[in-house]
Motif scaffolding. Structure first.
Motif, short mmCIF file in Angstrom:
data_model
loop_
_atom_site.label_atom_id
_atom_site.label_comp_id
_atom_site.label_asym_id
_atom_site.label_seq_id
_atom_site.Cartn_x
_atom_site.Cartn_y
_atom_site.Cartn_z
N LEU A 53 0.83 -1.20 0.00
CA LEU A 53 0.00 0.00 0.00
C LEU A 53 0.87 1.26 0.00
O LEU A 53 0.59 2.22 -0.72
CB LEU A 53 -0.94 0.00 1.21
N ALA A 54 1.94 1.25 0.78
CA ALA A 54 2.85 2.40 0.80
C ALA A 54 3.52 2.59 -0.55
O ALA A 54 3.69 3.73 -1.02
CB ALA A 54 3.90 2.21 1.89
N ALA A 55 3.89 1.50 -1.22
CA ALA A 55 4.52 1.61 -2.54
C ALA A 55 3.54 2.15 -3.57
O ALA A 55 3.90 2.98 -4.41
CB ALA A 55 5.05 0.25 -2.98
N LEU A 59 3.91 5.66 -5.62
CA LEU A 59 3.82 5.72 -7.08
C LEU A 59 2.77 6.74 -7.52
O LEU A 59 3.02 7.54 -8.44
CB LEU A 59 3.48 4.34 -7.64
N LEU A 60 1.61 6.77 -6.86
CA LEU A 60 0.58 7.74 -7.19
C LEU A 60 1.04 9.17 -6.94
O LEU A 60 0.77 10.08 -7.73
CB LEU A 60 -0.70 7.44 -6.41
N GLU A 61 1.74 9.37 -5.84
CA GLU A 61 2.25 10.71 -5.54
C GLU A 61 3.29 11.14 -6.58
O GLU A 61 3.29 12.29 -7.04
CB GLU A 61 2.87 10.73 -4.15
N PHE A 67 3.38 14.41 -13.63
CA PHE A 67 2.57 14.59 -14.83
C PHE A 67 1.33 15.46 -14.65
O PHE A 67 1.04 16.33 -15.46
CB PHE A 67 2.14 13.22 -15.38
N PHE A 68 0.58 15.24 -13.59
CA PHE A 68 -0.73 15.88 -13.48
C PHE A 68 -0.70 17.26 -12.86
O PHE A 68 -1.62 18.04 -13.04
CB PHE A 68 -1.68 14.98 -12.69
N ARG A 69 0.33 17.59 -12.13
CA ARG A 69 0.36 18.88 -11.44
C ARG A 69 0.44 20.05 -12.43
O ARG A 69 -0.25 21.05 -12.26
CB ARG A 69 1.56 18.91 -10.49
#
Length: 94
Positions: A53-55, A59-61, A67-69
């Motif tokens: 879950l931490a990995a 990855l999402l962060e 890319f999305f910021r």
């Protein structure tokens, strides 16, 4: 520490914690057994799922910042998302 060593308290504690707190059942011939890997399977599963879950969150962060910021900055002309980001940064800086 030496007082415990000479009085036998350390030996009693070592026997208690290394052999187990359960008393021997003479009728059945059973004693407490040391814990093995099979006894900790659920703990290992929980630890592994927490690491996964931490990995995934890492990855999402990374994807968000990489890319999305920049795309979100172009779309957010009012500044709502930057306001939320600013409030979060002030809250977590405490």
């Amino acid at each position: 520490m030496q007082v415990w060593l000479y009085s036998g308290e350390m030996e009693r504690l070592q026997r208690f914690w290394m052999a187990g707190a359960c008393k021997k059942n003479d009728a059945k011939g059973e004693t407490s057994k040391p814990l093995g890997v099979l006894n900790f399977t659920s703990a290992f599963i929980l630890l592994t799922s927490g690491m996964l879950l931490a990995a995934v969150l890492l990855l999402l962060e990374h994807l968000y910042f990489a890319f999305f910021r920049a795309k979100l900055r172009k779309c957010d002309t009012v500044g709502c998302c930057s306001l939320v980001s600013l409030v979060c940064s002030v809250y977590f800086a405490r």
